[in-house]
Motif scaffolding. Structure first.
Motif, mmCIF file in Angstrom:
data_model
loop_
_atom_site.group_PDB
_atom_site.id
_atom_site.type_symbol
_atom_site.label_atom_id
_atom_site.label_comp_id
_atom_site.label_asym_id
_atom_site.label_seq_id
_atom_site.Cartn_x
_atom_site.Cartn_y
_atom_site.Cartn_z
ATOM 1 N N ARG A 123 0.837 -1.207 0.000
ATOM 2 C CA ARG A 123 0.000 0.000 0.000
ATOM 3 C C ARG A 123 0.870 1.255 0.000
ATOM 4 O O ARG A 123 0.611 2.202 -0.745
ATOM 5 C CB ARG A 123 -0.921 0.007 1.210
ATOM 6 N N GLY A 124 1.888 1.277 0.843
ATOM 7 C CA GLY A 124 2.775 2.440 0.919
ATOM 8 C C GLY A 124 3.510 2.686 -0.389
ATOM 9 O O GLY A 124 3.648 3.840 -0.831
ATOM 10 N N PHE A 125 3.978 1.621 -1.014
ATOM 11 C CA PHE A 125 4.674 1.730 -2.292
ATOM 12 C C PHE A 125 3.751 2.317 -3.357
ATOM 13 O O PHE A 125 4.129 3.226 -4.099
ATOM 14 C CB PHE A 125 5.170 0.340 -2.718
ATOM 15 N N MET A 126 2.530 1.805 -3.432
ATOM 16 C CA MET A 126 1.582 2.279 -4.437
ATOM 17 C C MET A 126 1.198 3.738 -4.187
ATOM 18 O O MET A 126 1.214 4.561 -5.103
ATOM 19 C CB MET A 126 0.337 1.380 -4.465
ATOM 20 N N VAL A 127 0.856 4.083 -2.947
ATOM 21 C CA VAL A 127 0.471 5.455 -2.617
ATOM 22 C C VAL A 127 1.641 6.404 -2.857
ATOM 23 O O VAL A 127 1.467 7.503 -3.398
ATOM 24 C CB VAL A 127 -0.030 5.545 -1.159
ATOM 25 N N GLY A 128 2.846 5.986 -2.496
ATOM 26 C CA GLY A 128 4.029 6.822 -2.719
ATOM 27 C C GLY A 128 4.234 7.147 -4.189
ATOM 28 O O GLY A 128 4.578 8.277 -4.544
ATOM 29 N N ASN A 129 4.014 6.171 -5.045
ATOM 30 C CA ASN A 129 4.157 6.410 -6.479
ATOM 31 C C ASN A 129 3.045 7.313 -7.018
ATOM 32 O O ASN A 129 3.301 8.156 -7.885
ATOM 33 C CB ASN A 129 4.217 5.093 -7.249
ATOM 34 N N VAL A 130 1.837 7.159 -6.514
ATOM 35 C CA VAL A 130 0.756 8.062 -6.920
ATOM 36 C C VAL A 130 1.148 9.495 -6.574
ATOM 37 O O VAL A 130 1.076 10.398 -7.411
ATOM 38 C CB VAL A 130 -0.581 7.686 -6.234
ATOM 39 N N ILE A 131 1.596 9.708 -5.352
ATOM 40 C CA ILE A 131 1.985 11.056 -4.899
ATOM 41 C C ILE A 131 3.142 11.594 -5.739
ATOM 42 O O ILE A 131 3.122 12.739 -6.183
ATOM 43 C CB ILE A 131 2.332 11.033 -3.399
ATOM 44 N N LYS A 132 4.161 10.769 -5.964
ATOM 45 C CA LYS A 132 5.323 11.195 -6.749
ATOM 46 C C LYS A 132 4.911 11.699 -8.124
ATOM 47 O O LYS A 132 5.315 12.790 -8.541
ATOM 48 C CB LYS A 132 6.306 10.028 -6.896
ATOM 49 N N TYR A 133 4.110 10.905 -8.836
ATOM 50 C CA TYR A 133 3.748 11.290 -10.200
ATOM 51 C C TYR A 133 2.820 12.498 -10.241
ATOM 52 O O TYR A 133 2.923 13.328 -11.138
ATOM 53 C CB TYR A 133 3.139 10.103 -10.953
ATOM 54 N N VAL A 134 1.930 12.616 -9.266
ATOM 55 C CA VAL A 134 1.035 13.779 -9.245
ATOM 56 C C VAL A 134 1.821 15.052 -8.934
ATOM 57 O O VAL A 134 1.613 16.089 -9.561
ATOM 58 C CB VAL A 134 -0.115 13.573 -8.230
ATOM 59 N N ILE A 135 2.742 14.976 -7.995
ATOM 60 C CA ILE A 135 3.518 16.163 -7.618
ATOM 61 C C ILE A 135 4.390 16.647 -8.763
ATOM 62 O O ILE A 135 4.516 17.846 -9.001
ATOM 63 C CB ILE A 135 4.368 15.879 -6.362
ATOM 64 N N ARG A 136 4.999 15.743 -9.506
ATOM 65 C CA ARG A 136 5.967 16.166 -10.508
ATOM 66 C C ARG A 136 5.385 16.381 -11.911
ATOM 67 O O ARG A 136 6.074 16.875 -12.788
ATOM 68 C CB ARG A 136 7.113 15.171 -10.587
ATOM 69 N N TYR A 137 4.100 16.019 -12.128
ATOM 70 C CA TYR A 137 3.581 16.005 -13.496
ATOM 71 C C TYR A 137 3.723 17.346 -14.210
ATOM 72 O O TYR A 137 4.045 17.392 -15.388
ATOM 73 C CB TYR A 137 2.123 15.528 -13.533
ATOM 74 N N HIS A 138 3.493 18.427 -13.496
ATOM 75 C CA HIS A 138 3.493 19.743 -14.157
ATOM 76 C C HIS A 138 4.894 20.160 -14.606
ATOM 77 O O HIS A 138 5.050 20.812 -15.630
ATOM 78 C CB HIS A 138 2.889 20.789 -13.224
ATOM 79 N N SER A 139 5.897 19.749 -13.864
ATOM 80 C CA SER A 139 7.257 20.187 -14.193
ATOM 81 C C SER A 139 8.067 19.140 -14.955
ATOM 82 O O SER A 139 9.169 19.446 -15.405
ATOM 83 C CB SER A 139 8.003 20.565 -12.914
ATOM 84 N N LYS A 140 7.534 17.920 -15.106
ATOM 85 C CA LYS A 140 8.344 16.906 -15.770
ATOM 86 C C LYS A 140 7.668 16.351 -17.028
ATOM 87 O O LYS A 140 7.948 16.807 -18.121
ATOM 88 C CB LYS A 140 8.710 15.779 -14.802
ATOM 89 N N ASN A 141 6.772 15.394 -16.879
ATOM 90 C CA ASN A 141 6.228 14.692 -18.048
ATOM 91 C C ASN A 141 4.760 14.979 -18.343
ATOM 92 O O ASN A 141 4.150 14.280 -19.145
ATOM 93 C CB ASN A 141 6.426 13.180 -17.887
ATOM 94 N N GLY A 142 4.174 15.946 -17.679
ATOM 95 C CA GLY A 142 2.794 16.332 -17.960
ATOM 96 C C GLY A 142 1.804 15.199 -17.797
ATOM 97 O O GLY A 142 1.844 14.448 -16.827
ATOM 98 N N VAL A 143 0.909 15.062 -18.769
ATOM 99 C CA VAL A 143 -0.185 14.089 -18.708
ATOM 100 C C VAL A 143 0.336 12.658 -18.578
ATOM 101 O O VAL A 143 -0.287 11.822 -17.931
ATOM 102 C CB VAL A 143 -1.107 14.245 -19.941
ATOM 103 N N GLU A 144 1.486 12.362 -19.151
ATOM 104 C CA GLU A 144 2.042 11.009 -19.025
ATOM 105 C C GLU A 144 2.232 10.641 -17.551
ATOM 106 O O GLU A 144 1.933 9.516 -17.148
ATOM 107 C CB GLU A 144 3.377 10.911 -19.759
#
Length: 161
Positions: A123-144
């Motif tokens: 659960r922690g691994f999955m939630v951590g990855n959700v948070i990581k991708y949401v936080i960085r989307y605007h400055s890194k890979n956007g919609v991907e």
């Protein structure tokens, strides 16, 4: 360039949303197509350049887009027909999120994660990855990155059900 799809029934809209889900489209807000339906609207606009969807009413299409093509959709079995041409709905498109090199011993790595970790660690691994991708989307890979976040969230939901 936008393509405009006309849907006449809820069944047609459901099939069209599944079609767009499997091809990585999202609503302008970043939500997956099947996460919310717009049954008050009968035209779905798809931008193939950035894989985003919007919607409009048929009368607005006629008034403002009269020179553009309107693609008629119709749910048909496990697929959908576009202007009478059938298209199967199945996930047969290569995924930028889960390419083949993310497999181990012929299995998707997500299948291994649930075996490698305790339930709490998973659960922690999955939630951590959700948070990581949401936080960085605007400055890194956007919609991907939003799609990647959605993948981890969908897999977490699947494991909890």
């Amino acid at each position: 360039m936008d393509k405009h799809y006309h849907v006449a029934t809820h069944e047609d809209m459901d099939a069209l949303m599944r079609y767009f889900d499997e091809r990585g489209y999202v609503w302008g807000s970043g939500e997956s197509p099947s996460s919310r339906y717009h049954y008050n609207y009968d035209i779905v606009c798809a931008d193939d350049s950035d894989h985003t969807l919007t919607w409009m009413r048929h009368d607005n299409f006629v008034e403002y887009h009269q020179d553009e093509t309107l693609i008629e959709t119709c749910a048909h079995g496990n697929g959908i027909a576009f202007d009478g041409v059938y298209c199967a709905i199945k996930d047969d498109h290569p995924s930028a999120i889960r390419p083949d090199y993310y497999k181990h011993e012929g299995r998707d790595l997500f299948d291994h994660f649930s075996e490698m970790f305790t339930t709490q660690e998973f659960r922690g691994f999955m939630v951590g990855n959700v948070i990581k991708y949401v936080i960085r989307y605007h400055s890194k890979n956007g919609v991907e990155d939003l799609r990647k976040a959605r993948t981890y969230l969908d897999r977490l939901i699947q494991s909890e059900e």
